[in-house]
Design an enzyme around this catalytic site. Structure first.
Site, short mmCIF file in Angstrom:
data_model
loop_
_atom_site.label_atom_id
_atom_site.label_comp_id
_atom_site.label_asym_id
_atom_site.label_seq_id
_atom_site.Cartn_x
_atom_site.Cartn_y
_atom_site.Cartn_z
N LYS A 80 0.86 -1.18 0.00
CA LYS A 80 0.00 0.00 0.00
C LYS A 80 0.89 1.22 0.00
O LYS A 80 2.05 1.16 0.44
CB LYS A 80 -0.85 0.00 1.27
N HIS A 183 -22.19 2.82 -4.72
CA HIS A 183 -21.72 2.07 -5.89
C HIS A 183 -21.95 0.57 -5.75
O HIS A 183 -22.55 -0.06 -6.60
CB HIS A 183 -20.23 2.35 -6.11
P1 NAD Z 1 -20.07 4.63 -1.90
O1 NAD Z 1 -19.55 5.85 -1.24
O2 NAD Z 1 -20.46 4.68 -3.33
O3 NAD Z 1 -21.37 4.11 -1.10
C1 NAD Z 1 -21.52 4.18 0.27
C2 NAD Z 1 -22.96 4.57 0.55
O4 NAD Z 1 -23.18 4.50 1.96
C3 NAD Z 1 -23.29 5.99 0.12
O5 NAD Z 1 -24.46 5.98 -0.69
C4 NAD Z 1 -23.51 6.73 1.43
O6 NAD Z 1 -24.49 7.76 1.32
C5 NAD Z 1 -23.98 5.61 2.32
N1 NAD Z 1 -23.82 5.84 3.75
C6 NAD Z 1 -22.86 6.54 4.40
N2 NAD Z 1 -23.08 6.51 5.71
C7 NAD Z 1 -24.19 5.79 5.92
C8 NAD Z 1 -24.91 5.40 7.07
N3 NAD Z 1 -24.53 5.76 8.30
N4 NAD Z 1 -26.00 4.63 6.92
C9 NAD Z 1 -26.41 4.26 5.68
N5 NAD Z 1 -25.77 4.60 4.55
C10 NAD Z 1 -24.67 5.35 4.67
O7 NAD Z 1 -19.00 3.49 -1.62
P2 NAD Z 1 -18.88 2.07 -2.34
O8 NAD Z 1 -17.86 2.16 -3.41
O9 NAD Z 1 -20.25 1.55 -2.67
O10 NAD Z 1 -18.24 1.19 -1.18
C11 NAD Z 1 -19.03 0.77 -0.08
C12 NAD Z 1 -18.14 0.07 0.93
O11 NAD Z 1 -17.50 -1.05 0.33
C13 NAD Z 1 -17.01 0.94 1.49
O12 NAD Z 1 -16.77 0.56 2.82
C14 NAD Z 1 -15.82 0.54 0.64
O13 NAD Z 1 -14.60 0.73 1.33
C15 NAD Z 1 -16.09 -0.94 0.44
N6 NAD Z 1 -15.46 -1.47 -0.77
C16 NAD Z 1 -15.78 -0.96 -2.00
C17 NAD Z 1 -15.19 -1.48 -3.14
C18 NAD Z 1 -15.56 -0.95 -4.50
O14 NAD Z 1 -15.27 -1.64 -5.50
N7 NAD Z 1 -16.20 0.20 -4.63
C19 NAD Z 1 -14.26 -2.54 -3.03
C20 NAD Z 1 -13.95 -3.06 -1.77
C21 NAD Z 1 -14.58 -2.50 -0.64
#
Ligand code: NAD
Length: 348
Positions: A80, A183
């Site tokens: 990282k 997402h």
């Molecule tokens: P994102 O920011 O698109 O989605 C997160 C969503 O959670 C947002 O819509 C936000 O409004 C909502 N949110 C925030 N606080 C909240 C709460 N207290 N209660 C309910 N909803 C809440 O992020 P993402 O890319 O969808 O990723 C989601 C999670 O998955 C993150 O923890 C990220 O680290 C993990 N992750 C994502 C990926 C990826 O490919 N995008 C890969 C591995 C891990």
């Protein structure tokens, strides 16, 4: 600033501090383990309050990547990088090129990619100085968004957990609460809907929530109420540390499986879930779809079918973890860590 006695130090193979006066670069790259291959891991750009805070983050995150890549069956190790800077104010092309030179100086032992604070455009600038960039699509659609792959992996993980805990392959009528429809959460909800599951959704973004709920005919609840939903599966797809002691006590679900990173607020939550008879799906195993796709982008025989098939393997890996956890009376979180270490630090 202690390094070898740092609480997050775990026999990391290399920790490199790099700076560049002209661009103001201050960065740390940590290579945790390269037994399985070069260390892949994203570049986080964040205005850390101190060097010590940046070091803690890079040590912890690089170690996590060794575990993730090992259980995703990738020929990669864990690494990282962090840059101490505000991505909105300090991210200049010069800074990113200097970072590229730092990555290049490691001769391919570390491969960088996107993480919070860095995106595909930044990777293109870094790639002007080094070929060791993993987050740039060479094949297929250059969307730069790993979330469809991550969501497919979480869906496969969820099926595996439901098969193990509830003894069913058919998801028709299965009740699933999705916390966060960003997402990954939104893609996951669509897969579940297509499989006949009944969804309860929440998000702090009420507009996005209402939009998806209408599309899928799903129920919605306020963010604070999602853990009390009468469901079979709880899918944390928002922020980390969703599983606190209070949440674990309140959960109605018997399966937890979601995309969020670092779901357990503290490691002890694994035992608490176990004691309540709730099957916990180790987060870094479930959410490895994105890194699997990045790894395939490095190959010449890339095909979307091959990527999806590799991601589906997450289900089988979890089947192995759940079975071993049951035999050993352990939490799947502990068994996953043990299995990963067996893969990247084989005895002898
Ligand atoms: P994102 O920011 O698109 O989605 C997160 C969503 O959670 C947002 O819509 C936000 O409004 C909502 N949110 C925030 N606080 C909240 C709460 N207290 N209660 C309910 N909803 C809440 O992020 P993402 O890319 O969808 O990723 C989601 C999670 O998955 C993150 O923890 C990220 O680290 C993990 N992750 C994502 C990926 C990826 O490919 N995008 C890969 C591995 C891990």
């Amino acid at each position: 600033m202690p390094v070898f006695d740092h609480p997050e130090f775990d026999h990391h193979q290399r920790i490199v501090f790099g700076s560049d006066e002209a661009s103001g670069l201050r960065a740390i790259i940590a290579i945790h383990d390269t037994t399985r291959g070069p260390a892949l891991g994203g570049l986080r750009i964040f205005p850390y309050a101190s060097d010590a805070e940046a070091l803690t983050d890079v040590l912890r995150l690089s170690r996590g990547m060794s575990y993730k890549s090992a259980l995703a069956d990738l020929p990669l190790g864990g690494g990282k990088a962090v840059i101490i800077a505000d991505p909105r104010r300090h991210k200049t092309p010069e800074l990113l090129r200097a970072m590229g030179r730092l990555v290049d100086s490691l001769g391919g032992a570390y491969i960088t990619a996107e993480d919070s604070g860095s995106g595909e455009d930044d990777m293109r600038l870094i790639a002007e100085a080094t070929e060791h960039v993993g987050g740039l699509p060479r094949h297929g659609q250059a969307s730069g968004d790993p979330s469809p792959f991550t969501a497919w992996g979480v869906y496969c993980a969820l099926r595996s957990a439901v098969r193990h805990r509830l003894g069913r392959d058919d998801l028709t009528g299965l009740r699933v609460a999705v916390q966060g429809v960003g997402h990954v959460g939104a893609h996951l909800a669509r897969h579940l809907h297509a499989a006949g599951a009944r969804l309860v959704l929440t998000d702090v973004d009420t507009a996005a929530l209402a939009h998806l709920a209408e599309e899928l005919g799903a129920e919605t609840v306020a963010p604070g109420a999602i853990v009390d939903a009468e469901v079979d599966v709880f899918a944390p797809c928002a922020l980390g540390a969703a599983l606190s002691a209070e949440v674990v006590e309140r959960l109605q679900a018997t399966v937890v499986c979601g995309a969020a990173n670092n779901q357990l607020a503290t490691p002890e939550m694994a035992q608490r879930l176990q004691a309540r008879g709730i099957l916990y799906t180790p987060d870094y195993v479930a959410n490895a779809g994105g890194v699997i796709e990045i790894a395939w982008q490095r190959r010449d025989d890339y095909s979307r079918e091959a990527v999806m098939a590799h991601i589906e393997g997450i289900g089988a890996t979890l089947g192995e973890i759940f079975a071993r956890a049951e035999r050993e009376g352990q939490s799947p979180a502990i068994v996953a860590d043990d299995l990963a270490r067996e893969r990247f630090r084989p005895a002898g």
